[in-house]
Scaffold this active site. Structure first.
Site, PDB file in Angstrom:
ATOM      1  N   CYS A   3      -6.715  -2.577  30.737  1.00  0.00           N
ATOM      2  CA  CYS A   3      -8.118  -2.558  30.288  1.00  0.00           C
ATOM      3  C   CYS A   3      -8.855  -3.830  30.725  1.00  0.00           C
ATOM      4  O   CYS A   3      -8.378  -4.946  30.543  1.00  0.00           O
ATOM      5  CB  CYS A   3      -8.094  -2.428  28.768  1.00  0.00           C
ATOM      6  SG  CYS A   3      -9.605  -2.845  27.953  1.00  0.00           S
ATOM      7  N   GLY A  92     -22.079   7.916  26.286  1.00  0.00           N
ATOM      8  CA  GLY A  92     -22.257   7.064  27.462  1.00  0.00           C
ATOM      9  C   GLY A  92     -21.302   5.875  27.530  1.00  0.00           C
ATOM     10  O   GLY A  92     -21.520   4.932  28.288  1.00  0.00           O
ATOM     11  N   HIS A  97     -12.732   0.080  25.492  1.00  0.00           N
ATOM     12  CA  HIS A  97     -12.337  -0.990  24.567  1.00  0.00           C
ATOM     13  C   HIS A  97     -13.605  -1.248  23.754  1.00  0.00           C
ATOM     14  O   HIS A  97     -14.627  -1.644  24.331  1.00  0.00           O
ATOM     15  CB  HIS A  97     -11.888  -2.234  25.356  1.00  0.00           C
ATOM     16  CG  HIS A  97     -11.436  -3.396  24.515  1.00  0.00           C
ATOM     17  ND1 HIS A  97     -10.260  -4.099  24.762  1.00  0.00           N
ATOM     18  CD2 HIS A  97     -12.007  -4.016  23.461  1.00  0.00           C
ATOM     19  CE1 HIS A  97     -10.134  -5.080  23.890  1.00  0.00           C
ATOM     20  NE2 HIS A  97     -11.195  -5.054  23.082  1.00  0.00           N
ATOM     21  N   HIS A  99     -16.868  -2.123  21.957  1.00  0.00           N
ATOM     22  CA  HIS A  99     -17.741  -3.276  22.172  1.00  0.00           C
ATOM     23  C   HIS A  99     -19.105  -3.018  21.565  1.00  0.00           C
ATOM     24  O   HIS A  99     -19.624  -1.902  21.609  1.00  0.00           O
ATOM     25  CB  HIS A  99     -17.871  -3.602  23.662  1.00  0.00           C
ATOM     26  CG  HIS A  99     -18.192  -2.421  24.525  1.00  0.00           C
ATOM     27  ND1 HIS A  99     -17.224  -1.501  24.890  1.00  0.00           N
ATOM     28  CD2 HIS A  99     -19.351  -1.987  25.053  1.00  0.00           C
ATOM     29  CE1 HIS A  99     -17.791  -0.551  25.636  1.00  0.00           C
ATOM     30  NE2 HIS A  99     -19.089  -0.816  25.742  1.00  0.00           N
TER      31      HIS A  99
END
Ligand code: 5GP
Ligand code: ZN
Length: 109
Positions: A3, A92, A97, A99
């Protein structure tokens, strides 16, 4: 491949860091859509809002609290700003990860 945001946490990929503690890191978005566009993430890999558990609620609150601190430090607290989580495909979300986008300084899209 690992990631991309975990790699930023590990400092394998450079980023302009605005805040860091043992649980959270905040850095500039590489493709800003507002004058101030900062991403606030937990250091631990959680994929999305869909994947948070009750044990993560304090950590999620800290993400928002960190956004508040960063907004104050960047002089946009009084003017106002936008906080955004994109969730999943139709939300979207591109990076898997979790955020929090902090958007300010100019009318964000
Ligand atoms: P999402 O669409 O998943 O909510 O937002 C992901 C954000 O991550 C996008 O605004 C994109 O510009 C940003 N981003 C993607 N890759 C990188 C990177 O390697 N470094 C930084 N600083 N931001 C990135
Ligand atoms: Zn990650």
């Amino acid at each position: 491949m690992e990631c991309i945001f975990c790699q930023i946490v590990k400092k394998n990929i450079p980023a302009e860091i605005f805040y860091e503690d043992d649980k959270i890191i905040a850095f500039s978005d590489i493709r800003p859509i507002a004058l101030i566009h900062i991403l606030i993430i937990p250091k631990t890999h959680i994929k999305s809002v869909t994947d948070i558990s009750e044990d993560d609620t304090l950590l999620m609150g800290k993400l928002i609290f960190t956004a508040k601190i960063i907004a104050e430090r960047n002089d946009i607290a009084k003017k106002g700003y936008k906080l955004l989580f994109r969730v999943g495909k139709e939300g979207g979300q591109e990076v898997q990860h979790i955020h929090l986008h902090l958007l300010g300084g100019k009318a964000p899209k």
